[in-house]
Each structure stands twice: as C-alpha cells, then as structure tokens.
Design a protein around this motif. Structure first.
Motif, PDB file in Angstrom:
ATOM      1  N   GLU A 173       3.936  16.292   1.561  1.00  0.00           N
ATOM      2  CA  GLU A 173       5.888  15.529   2.463  1.00  0.00           C
ATOM      3  C   GLU A 173       5.184  14.450   2.687  1.00  0.00           C
ATOM      4  OE1 GLU A 173       6.531  18.555   4.514  1.00  0.00           O
ATOM      5  OE2 GLU A 173       7.150  20.229   3.090  1.00  0.00           O
ATOM      6  N   ILE A 174       4.504  13.560   2.837  1.00  0.00           N
ATOM      7  CA  ILE A 174       3.600  12.329   3.553  1.00  0.00           C
ATOM      8  C   ILE A 174       3.555  11.491   1.876  1.00  0.00           C
ATOM      9  CG2 ILE A 174       1.832  10.901   4.428  1.00  0.00           C
ATOM     10  CD1 ILE A 174       0.759  13.432   6.034  1.00  0.00           C
ATOM     11  N   ASP A 175       4.635  10.610   2.779  1.00  0.00           N
ATOM     12  CA  ASP A 175       4.607   9.624   1.521  1.00  0.00           C
ATOM     13  C   ASP A 175       5.764   8.282   2.358  1.00  0.00           C
ATOM     14  OD1 ASP A 175       5.175   8.460  -0.880  1.00  0.00           O
ATOM     15  OD2 ASP A 175       6.487   9.479  -2.034  1.00  0.00           O
ATOM     16  N   TRP A 176       4.814   7.355   2.953  1.00  0.00           N
ATOM     17  CA  TRP A 176       4.783   6.122   2.872  1.00  0.00           C
ATOM     18  C   TRP A 176       4.531   5.036   2.381  1.00  0.00           C
ATOM     19  CZ3 TRP A 176       1.046   3.140   4.996  1.00  0.00           C
ATOM     20  CH2 TRP A 176      -0.240   3.438   4.820  1.00  0.00           C
ATOM     21  N   THR A 177       4.644   3.918   2.712  1.00  0.00           N
ATOM     22  CA  THR A 177       4.608   2.926   1.815  1.00  0.00           C
ATOM     23  C   THR A 177       3.981   1.504   3.295  1.00  0.00           C
ATOM     24  OG1 THR A 177       6.726   3.010   0.176  1.00  0.00           O
ATOM     25  CG2 THR A 177       5.480   1.014   0.181  1.00  0.00           C
TER      26      THR A 177
ATOM     27  N   ARG B 288       0.776  -1.221   0.263  1.00  0.00           N
ATOM     28  CA  ARG B 288       0.169   0.353   0.381  1.00  0.00           C
ATOM     29  C   ARG B 288       0.875   1.111  -0.066  1.00  0.00           C
ATOM     30  NH1 ARG B 288      -5.605  -0.788   1.672  1.00  0.00           N
ATOM     31  NH2 ARG B 288      -5.647  -1.906   2.652  1.00  0.00           N
ATOM     32  N   ARG B 289      -0.023   2.361  -0.684  1.00  0.00           N
ATOM     33  CA  ARG B 289       0.795   3.784  -0.362  1.00  0.00           C
ATOM     34  C   ARG B 289       0.265   4.899  -0.212  1.00  0.00           C
ATOM     35  NH1 ARG B 289       4.327   6.429  -5.522  1.00  0.00           N
ATOM     36  NH2 ARG B 289       5.063   7.632  -4.692  1.00  0.00           N
ATOM     37  N   PHE B 290       0.313   5.916   0.385  1.00  0.00           N
ATOM     38  CA  PHE B 290       0.136   6.342   1.049  1.00  0.00           C
ATOM     39  C   PHE B 290       0.420   7.934   0.627  1.00  0.00           C
ATOM     40  CE2 PHE B 290      -1.346  10.260   3.508  1.00  0.00           C
ATOM     41  CZ  PHE B 290      -3.030  10.303   3.613  1.00  0.00           C
ATOM     42  N   ALA B 291       0.420   8.733  -0.167  1.00  0.00           N
ATOM     43  CA  ALA B 291       1.345   9.962  -0.885  1.00  0.00           C
ATOM     44  C   ALA B 291       0.654  11.200  -0.825  1.00  0.00           C
ATOM     45  CB  ALA B 291       1.983  10.048  -2.300  1.00  0.00           C
ATOM     46  N   SER B 292       0.456  12.642   0.208  1.00  0.00           N
ATOM     47  CA  SER B 292      -0.147  13.827  -0.290  1.00  0.00           C
ATOM     48  C   SER B 292       0.834  14.427   0.905  1.00  0.00           C
ATOM     49  CB  SER B 292      -1.262  13.757   0.792  1.00  0.00           C
ATOM     50  OG  SER B 292      -2.365  14.810   0.818  1.00  0.00           O
TER      51      SER B 292
END
Length: 359
Positions: free
Chosen positions: A260-264, A254-258
């Motif tokens: 400056e936030i970008d985590w896997t 899964r990936r969440f990017a918004s």
C-alpha cells in the motif's frame, strides 16, 4: 568447450578466473594489470571464450578499449550490481571476486555498461579541469573577502578585474594585511588566465563540431554546456526514448512502492553531476533572462491586462487583505477581509462561510 572469464582489476595486479559452461573453475591466475598480459593469459587458457567481464572502475575504460581491440568479447558491468552478487560470499578477496564475476558472466545475470570512446573522455577531462580551476578561483576570492572582512573592510559586489582593484585598495591601508592578500591576488590572476585558456580551447572544439553548434542554438546553452552534454551522452542511439536521457542524468524522481506504500521523492541525482548543474543553469537563463519565454510573451498583452485587472479587483483593501496576525483566530480574519473590501470576491467563490470547528 565454452569458457567465461572474470577479471578483478587493481592498479598493479589483476585476478583472473576461467569457468566452463557449468560454472566449474577451469583456471585461475594473478597477472599484471596490463592489457597484453591479460589477453595472453586468456587466449592461452581459454581459446573458446564467450564473455570476459570486468567491473566499472578507474582503469576500466582503458582496459576495455585495449582488450576490445585485441578481439576479446569483453563486457563492462555495473559495480553496484556486481557488489549485490559478490556480497553473498563470506570471504572477500580478489580471487573470490574474480570467481564471482566469472560466474556472473556464465549465468548472464548482469547489466552491461556503455563504455564511452576516448574522444568523449578527452572532452570531459578538459571540462573537469576547468571546473576545478573555477572552484579554486572562487575559494581564493572567498578567502580574500574573509581576511578583509575581519577588519571591517568590505569588498562588496565586484566582478572581473574590479575585484582585484578593490581588494588591493582596501589592503593598502594595512601593510600587515597586504602581505597576506597580495599572494592570493597573484594566484587568482594566474588561475584566471588558465581558465581563459581552457575557455578558448572549449570554444575551438565547439566550432569544429556541427552537433555542438546545433546545441548552442538553444537559449542559455553555451560551449561548455554543449560539450558536456555531448561528452556525457556520447552515442544517442543507445537510448530508446528521449525521456530516458532525463533518468540517465538523474533528473527524474525517485519512487518507492511496496504494498500500500507508494511515494514519489526528489530527483535521483544519479549520473553526471556536472551536466546536471549545467542544465539547471541553462534552464534558469531560459526562464529568467530570455524575453521570448517571459510572462508577457506567454500570456500575451490581453492576458496580462486581464490578469492585472483581476489582481487589482481582488486587492482593493490591500492593507486588510495583507493582515496576518498569529493571535487572531479564523473568524476574525474573515471579518477583516470582508471589511477590507474583498467581500464581493469572497462571495463570488462561496455563498456561505463554513462554520468554525475544532481549534
């Protein structure tokens, strides 16, 4: 005039809504959830139908297949996408849902879901039945182990027929316990016979399919895993790239990017849970039980000798190297490592010990 139809299906009744190209409602109705009745209503009130939409559900495969045979341009859409659009409505009803689905068809904001053929569903039904029986057998065995363990009777590691023999021997000494264990053992034997019967049917299906036999040439892949992969993928041409299969099964992260936030994160676990578990089992067999993929084959004899030599040089002071006490600070631990004989290895990596700062 072009018409677009939305179907909100339930077990007994189906709400139908017909809209024109501008989204204006032309006809509404409630008919029985029967393909012939639905097709007759659509053909009589929407002769120039462009798209007929219905959500994914328990009866969507059957309705889609039958309506498609009758020549209707039926489209199955993802229920999660439809919910995102239908939740904007204030009042939730079958009639309003049919209107929303019809307008989704009219504007084209949908994602079509691939409907598998009936042969794939038949194979998957057989595999689901087998998986349920395997779970029932495992639950019965755990129940027997728990009943015996309360009285200090441990079965231990037992497979195949050894489990029944061992459980019967332990229960003979206590007649009151045998009355509870014997019915479970008989049920376990009956379930085991049904599982063996399903295994023979699965093997027969695998022998008659050349593609399944090709799948079984991979180490760790048997008839069950190959049939499950065939039934889940159905038509491989619907995937543009082979990497899309991993995402379809739920093995990609899964990936969440918004901003400056970008985590896997972890794997998505979307798609078929049964196929994902079978693929994990096959990968485990491939990495642990197949000699071709072991460390000796991958590294080679010279690489393994070099690796063992490096390990022996770095662990001459094994007792000192393995010293780990929480009450010893970092400087003392470094001194213990140096006195234990690993000074050469330490100085080969760095020529100066970094200063101690903070806690």
């Amino acid at each position: 005039m072009e018409h677009y139809v939305g179907l909100d299906v339930s077990l007994k009744l189906t709400a139908i809504c017909i809209v024109d190209r501008t989204g204006k409602i032309a006809r509404e109705g409630m008919v029985a959830s029967d393909p012939e009745t639905i097709a007759a209503f659509i053909k009589s009130h929407a002769p120039h139908v462009v798209r007929v939409g219905l959500e994914t559900g328990a009866t969507s495969t059957w309705l889609w297949t039958e309506l498609n045979k009758m020549g209707l341009p039926v489209i199955c859409i993802d229920a999660r996408h439809a919910k995102a659009a239908l939740k904007l409505q204030i009042n939730k009803s079958d009639r309003n849902d049919a209107v929303g689905i019809a307008r989704i068809m009219q504007c084209g904001w949908y994602k079509e879901v691939r409907v598998k053929d009936l042969d794939s569903h038949a194979i998957k039904a057989l595999l689901v039945s087998r998986a349920l029986l395997v779970k029932i057998k495992r639950d019965i065995e755990n129940q027997i182990r728990g009943l015996l363990k309360n009285l200090g009777l441990i079965i231990g590691q037992a497979k195949m027929n050894v489990f029944s023999v061992r459980a019967a021997e332990l229960a003979e000494a206590r007649p009151e316990l045998a009355a509870a264990v014997e019915p479970l053992l008989k049920a376990r034997e009956a379930v085991g016979q049904q599982i063996a019967d399903l295994d023979r049917k699965a093997m027969r299906l695998a022998r008659n399919d050349a593609q399944v036999r090709r799948f079984m040439t991979a180490p760790g892949v048997g008839s069950i895993t190959a049939l499950c992969f065939l039934a889940t993928i159905d038509d491989p041409t619907r995937f543009r790239r082979s990497r899309s299969v991993g995402a379809y099964v739920g093995l990609t992260t899964r990936r969440f990017a918004s901003g400056e936030i970008d985590w896997t994160g972890r794997i998505s676990k979307c798609g078929d849970k049964m196929l994902r578990s079978y693929l994990y089992e096959a990968a485990n067999v491939l990495l642990t039980r197949v000699a071709k993929w072991s460390a000796l084959k991958v590294l080679g004899s010279q690489g393994c000798e070099a690796q063992r030599a490096t390990q022996s040089q770095g662990c001459r002071g094994s007792k000192a190297c393995r010293h780990s006490a929480p009450d010893v600070d970092r400087w003392q631990r470094i001194q213990l490592v140096i006195k234990g004989g690993c000074q050469s290895n330490l100085h080969s990596r760095t020529t100066r010990i970094p200063p101690i700062s903070g806690n």
